[in-house]
Design a protein around this motif. Structure first.
Motif: not given
Ligand SMILES: Nc1ncnc2c1ncn2[C@@H]1O[C@H](COP(=O)(O)OP(=O)(O)OP(=O)(O)O)[C@@H](O)[C@H]1O
Ligand SMILES: Nc1ncnc2c1ncn2[C@@H]1O[C@H](COP(=O)(O)OP(=O)(O)OP(=O)(O)O)[C@@H](O)[C@H]1O
Ligand SMILES: [Mg+2]
Ligand SMILES: [Mg+2]
Lengths: 336, 250, 297, 250, 336
Positions: A282-292, E207-217
């Motif tokens: 493994v070199i590295k993992g890049i987090k995307r919204t839907n997958h890594v 990370e925070k912004v994506f995993n802890h959205p602050v509102s429904k919108k």
């Protein structure tokens, strides 16, 4: 049916080259190509704004065309309502009806609150929605859409894509939709024409276009992250000491491409029919919204998309040893 | 962006160059003189005639000239440069020569008069013709530039929405060019008002304000010509500022 | 009733503008159904309007009967009636340099001072211009100052010359010039200060015809390159009814009015006394109504 | 977009309105006459003087007027409408009145002459001043519109790339407005050439072409004025077409 | 450090509302928001093109700013080379050096072949790359980027994103990057400011912004496809008869959101610690390039992203019965 026959047009540095194309009535046809491929120019020719140097374009005469420009072309001297109502006013519909229809369309597109606004106060995305509304309200037989969602944020984009699709399902207009976004092309097109440097290099179903790219360039453009070149001998292509099994038997110089989600990662070697199985690090993992997106070194770097779930369950810290498996049929081969 | 002080300095020079002579003339007239000039029937009659005749010229130029400007802005054809050159001729032609040339065509001996039996010289129509000739290019050029600035795709969009070319022209091109049309019309109208050389040959009577001013000056001197001049300047200036303000609002 | 109104067009020299305005007003009082329209311009321009611009003028009055004689007769007019006179004066303003000291005797000396600027109208374009030349030549003789004419010419640079009297007036009124040579009638109408010159040089007096005859100037002729000579003569204004007149009968009416006692009185009030006796060339071609003025005398 | 036939018809009417008088004048002159007029020193001298003086006026207007136009296009300040109105005055003011007003300011009695001792009237400078006054508004308005059309963010971009405001002006605003500047200059220059009324009061000599033409007409009649007019028209027309062609290439 | 202090600006229908923000030197800050949120207006204020009605903006005076407009603002009277070289020419660099630097930058951006082109012959994407090059060649201390990749196709976009990131790593300029593309924000930002209707509603790590959205919108905008509302009682939110376990104990009216890739599909009920497990029926599967989007009816419709591999291995034809599982911690709760 719309028919382009050996359409040729010279723009000096750039040419549309003997382009032939048929689009059936009611079909949703996407012209997909990178920036500068000539998509806008082609659409302008279909709309009759530019005349080909040679060749013919048939089937668009006397049809109601809904043309939506990449740069909107909203009438700056009218407000949003007047822009949307323009076509209906021209048609001399009665006021009540115009009002209802404009309201309806703008509700659908989420711009009902902007109706009395001046055009120059709109944001890019708002403008694009008004442009769509202005064409839509006319219920055209043929839509010519030039990157109709390029200026929109993802959720608005998805919403509008959905709307266009619904519209297409309901009224069955012919749609020719130009985009550089292959996700959009895949999600929307009945058929996709791939345009590169003024040439239509592929014209097929979305499945075919995505799973059988016709060249290295096309594969790159379509999001194939693993593209390699070499010589194929007895179905094997050797790069940096590893042998990849390919469907092609023999080729002096060939390119191969593998989608990053056609590759499986596993802790141990998988017992399966898949011919291509390699051990890597493994070199590295890049987090995307839907997958890594994992980068694994197996002699060459491979990009592999995995779910967040797998990412959490497997030991994938940089440096970890891991197995990589993909089927022979996942290896696409092309000669240029 | 802030213009540098030197810009203000140079600009002020130019404004002074215009304003000082004008103000010297205006202040050489007492308010009483100006007031009584305003009351004077002959003067006001000729001022009104001037404004009206120039307005006619401008209206004719609009009706005939907007289509021409549109053609020149949109089409490329052989000899276009020559036609554009021809349209500019009235700007360079000395005014007296313009008057003479017009008289040859519209005068008593002209084909026009021979056919229609209508004699133009010395009528309000003649005044308008003279004004039209000398000030036409200012309208045409301004409107042409206005049309050129409009992306042709706006018109195409209108057509794709069902508009006839004519409708696309009236509902899109024309309103989009409105600012140029208004400012061109104002310039043309103003230019027409000031014309003396060509008008005086075509029509000494009815007397336009510049002809009247000239005649007063010739017969009675500056003291009598100045109030008339000031009245003309002030009236047109007021109309000007109003028109421009309205034009800019659009 | 309005459409019965007849229009009478009079073209006249600029210097006749004021008297002819009165004249027209009085004339219209007498003939309420006739409207008089006047156009004034340089005398030669007036002639050009008739000969080349097809003006339908019914009356043409020139500040110099020679203009009618040479430019209109015989093609455009049959005769020329000499009907009034004028005289050359020096016009100035109160602001003019040395206006407090200048008089009929020392004017040439004052004009030639370095800081004094004087002007005249173009001899080739305006009769008033060549008459100024003649006036200077007569002054040289009268004051017995040889070379005065040349000095005066030298002292008046080209930039002080204007095509017409009226342009000259602009220069005077704006202070650009201190003195201008102009007709007395014009000077008086403009209410300027003026210096009257001796009859020997002012070209007014018919008695001095022989004296005036002794001087002459060369002018450009009918074509560029050609020259004609103008010899000194008393200032005579000519009037005629052109052959191209739209309403010759109205023209004759107006000329009759000008020649009538009433008309001559108006001329006199404006500093332009009548010529006694009236003269005409080509008497035989005069209209009937006009012939009477001559038989009488 | 195709213009409708009626557009062509109306446009043609207008072109005929201009062209017929001009051509009647041109064809009243035989090529021999025109040829010998071209050879004639006095005429060519005055044509050259006219072109040159108007060029000077235009150059002065460019130096002083471009900054002013820029200020008017970019800044909003109290009284701007009034200043714009003042700049338009020379368009409406009768030409003779303009000449008189200028004479009051530039004549012998003026402060300028009293301070510098330089006398302007009757010089080539006076000709230029007359032309400058009457034709200035055409340049200013054209250049102003040109600057207005440039998005101010181009200049901001230049500044963000390290350009001083002055450099941003010269390297971005000025070249982007080039077309308007060129076409405004051409109009102004042409308008200056044709001026008679104001110029003749400021300077009868040296004689500009319109003055010469007037003089010829008065002294020798149309036959002698026409060749001079035709020569002037043809020379300026040729220069015009060339300038416009060059301007459009830019 | 760049400091915005209660910046307020009224545009009639629209206001930037008392916006405060700090961006550290060398930080990569992304302003993310939907179309019409005021992103461009905010950037223009930071660039000094618009003056706030009240409040202050500090830290941008006398810094070299590289401003890249959404609509490029390429100088139309210069060719591509001259545009890129503009800043260097102003700085009076010598010709040789200018040449080298322009060549280098345009090579990086793949526009080396366009250097002698006129601006008006460029495609949208080409223009944007030239605009980036023109700013980049000046090596500014602060980049203000207005949707710098909006007009680019995906592969060009990724390439340019990578380039901007490399540049940021190497020279450490402060970057303020405006976008409506949350993938881009996630991939690029050190920190993300979420802008909605002129208000900065969140300012945190990606990370925070994506995993802890602050509102429904915000959740909708950030791509959460499963958003529901209801009353929470004893950690349970009931919708259409099913009870979803939430981290929140009690709320009169609340919204919950679950990412479509936080949900697992399985043939049988999974024995796990996850509290939320429901049986449902497959409505349909939509193929995307990287994954398949399944719609499952469990009483409400749930969107679930799975890999192509799982799609092939599981019986997921429309109508099939299937189990759906997600952790309580995957359930985000917000009150508005
Ligand atoms: N008038 C022109 N002269 C020369 N080249 C031109 C002209 N117009 C466009 N081009 C070139 O043609 C090519 C195609 O342009 P087009 O605008 O069709 O691209 P596109 O596929 O729409 O790109 P994008 O997605 O960036 O909008 C580009 O390389 C462009 O530079
Ligand atoms: N001059 C103005 N007057 C009134 N409203 C304006 C004006 N300029 C912009 N707006 C409004 O302000 C809002 C924000 O505009 P802005 O251009 O900043 O949006 P944005 O976030 O950049 O959107 P996009 O992603 O579509 O470019 C929009 O609703 C727009 O209509
Ligand atoms: Mg395009
Ligand atoms: Mg924006």
């Amino acid at each position: 049916m719309i028919h382009l026959d050996k359409v040729y047009k010279n723009y000096g540095d750039f040419q549309i080259q003997d382009l032939s194309l048929e689009v059936g009535t009611g079909e949703y046809f996407v012209i997909l190509g990178p920036s500068g491929a000539g998509k806008t120019l082609l659409l302008e020719m279909m709309a009759g704004l530019e005349v080909p140097d040679s060749g013919h374009i048939n089937g668009l005469e006397k049809r109601r065309i809904g043309l939506i420009y990449q740069d909107y072309m909203l009438f700056p001297h009218m407000n949003v309502f007047e822009n949307i109502a323009y076509g209906l006013t021209i048609r001399k519909e009665d006021k009540q009806k115009i009002n209802t229809q404009v309201q309806e369309v703008s509700q659908q597109l989420g711009i009902a609150g902007l109706l009395s606004r001046n055009i120059h106060t709109l944001s890019g995305g708002e403008k694009q929605r008004v442009a769509i509304a202005r064409a839509m309200v006319m219920r055209p037989e043929v839509y010519l859409l030039d990157e109709p969602t390029a200026a929109l944020d993802l959720s608005t984009k998805i919403q509008i894509q959905r709307m266009i699709l619904e519209l297409h399902k309901k009224d069955q207009p012919t749609v020719i939709h130009v985009t550089h976004d292959f996700e959009e092309a895949l999600a929307m097109g009945d058929r996709i024409g791939l345009l590169f440097s003024g040439q239509l290099i592929q014209n097929d179903t979305p499945e075919k276009v995505f799973n059988h790219p016709v060249s290295k360039k096309a594969a790159n453009f379509l999001g194939y992250k693993n593209v390699f070149s070499g010589r194929i001998k007895d179905h094997l292509l050797n790069i940096n000491g590893i042998d990849i099994t390919t469907p092609e038997k023999q080729a002096e110089k060939a390119y191969i491409a593998v989608r990053s989600n056609d590759i499986i990662l596993s802790k141990a070697r998988l017992e399966s029919s898949a011919r291509n199985a390699f051990s890597g690090r493994v070199i590295k993992g890049i987090k995307r919204t839907n997958h890594v997106e994992m980068i694994v070194d197996i002699g060459v770097w491979l990009y592999v998309d995995i779910t967040y779930q797998s990412f959490r369950e497997m030991p994938l810290d940089p440096g970890s040893r891991i197995w990589v498996t993909f089927k022979t049929s996942a290896v696409k081969v092309f000669l240029h | 962006m802030k213009a540098k002080p030197v810009f203000y300095f140079l600009g002020t020079l130019l404004i002074l160059f215009i304003v000082i002579p004008v103000f010297r003339m205006i202040f050489s007239v007492t308010p009483q003189e100006a007031g009584s000039a305003l009351m004077e029937k002959e003067l006001m009659g000729s001022v009104l005639l001037t404004l009206r005749a120039s307005l006619w010229a401008t209206l004719i130029a609009l009706v005939l000239g907007i289509p021409l400007s549109f053609i020149l802005a949109r089409h490329h054809f052989f000899g276009k440069k020559v036609i554009e050159g021809l349209i500019d001729i009235p700007v360079v032609i000395p005014h007296t020569a313009a008057g003479i040339a017009l008289l040859m065509v519209w005068g008593r001996e002209s084909v026009f008069t021979k056919i229609t039996g209508i004699s133009i010289p010395g009528t309000e129509a003649a005044v308008s013709i003279g004004m039209l000739f000398v000030s036409l290019p200012f309208l045409i050029n301004s409107v042409k530039e206005g049309f050129k600035m409009i992306d042709v795709r706006y018109e195409k969009t209108a057509v794709s929405l069902g508009a006839s070319p004519w409708k696309a022209f009236t509902s899109v091109s024309l309103p989009m060019a409105k600012k140029s049309i208004i400012s061109g019309s104002i310039m043309m109208w103003a230019r027409g008002i000031s014309e003396f050389g060509a008008v005086v040959i075509l029509a000494y009577h009815p007397m336009t304000a510049p002809v009247l001013i000239f005649e007063r000056f010739q017969n009675f001197g500056l003291d009598y010509a100045a109030p008339a001049t000031v009245v003309l300047i002030l009236i047109t200036l007021v109309i000007f500022v109003i028109l421009r303000a309205v034009g800019d609002k659009q | 009733k309005k459409d019965k109104q007849q229009e009478l067009l009079v073209i006249h020299a600029g210097s006749l503008a004021v008297p002819f305005k009165h004249m027209a007003d009085e004339f219209m009082k007498q003939y309420p159904d006739i409207t008089v329209q006047r156009e004034s311009a340089g005398s030669r321009t007036c002639a050009r309007k008739i000969t080349e611009l097809n003006s339908p003028a019914d009356v043409m009055a020139s500040a110099d009967s020679a203009v009618i004689q040479t430019l209109l007769i015989p093609q455009y007019a049959d005769y020329c009636i000499d009907f009034t006179t004028n005289e050359m004066v020096i016009m100035h303003t109160k602001r003019s340099r040395y206006s407090d000291v200048i008089n009929a005797d020392n004017w040439s000396e004052v004009l030639l001072r370095d800081d004094v600027w004087y002007g005249h109208s173009d001899p080739n374009a305006d009769p008033c211009g060549y008459r100024t030349m003649l006036c200077w030549k007569l002054a040289e003789m009268h004051y017995e100052k040889p070379g005065l004419f040349d000095e005066l010419v030298k002292g008046c640079p080209e930039k002080n010359i204007r095509p017409k009297e009226v342009d000259l007036l602009a220069l005077l009124e704006s202070g650009e010039l201190d003195y201008i040579f102009i007709y007395r009638s014009v000077a008086e109408q403009h209410r300027g200060e003026l210096i009257l010159l001796p009859d020997e040089i002012n070209l007014k007096s018919s008695e001095m015809t022989d004296l005036y005859k002794q001087v002459s100037v060369e002018l450009t002729g009918k074509k560029p390159g050609e020259t004609i000579v103008r010899t000194g003569a008393p200032m005579v204004y000519g009037i005629t009814v052109p052959k191209t007149a739209a309403h010759p009968e109205l023209g004759v009416k107006f000329v009759s009015f000008v020649l009538s006692e009433k008309g001559q009185k108006i001329m006199e009030q404006n500093g332009q006394p009548e010529i006694i006796p009236l003269r005409v060339d080509h008497f035989e071609k005069l209209q009937k109504e006009l012939k009477s003025f001559f038989r009488k005398k």
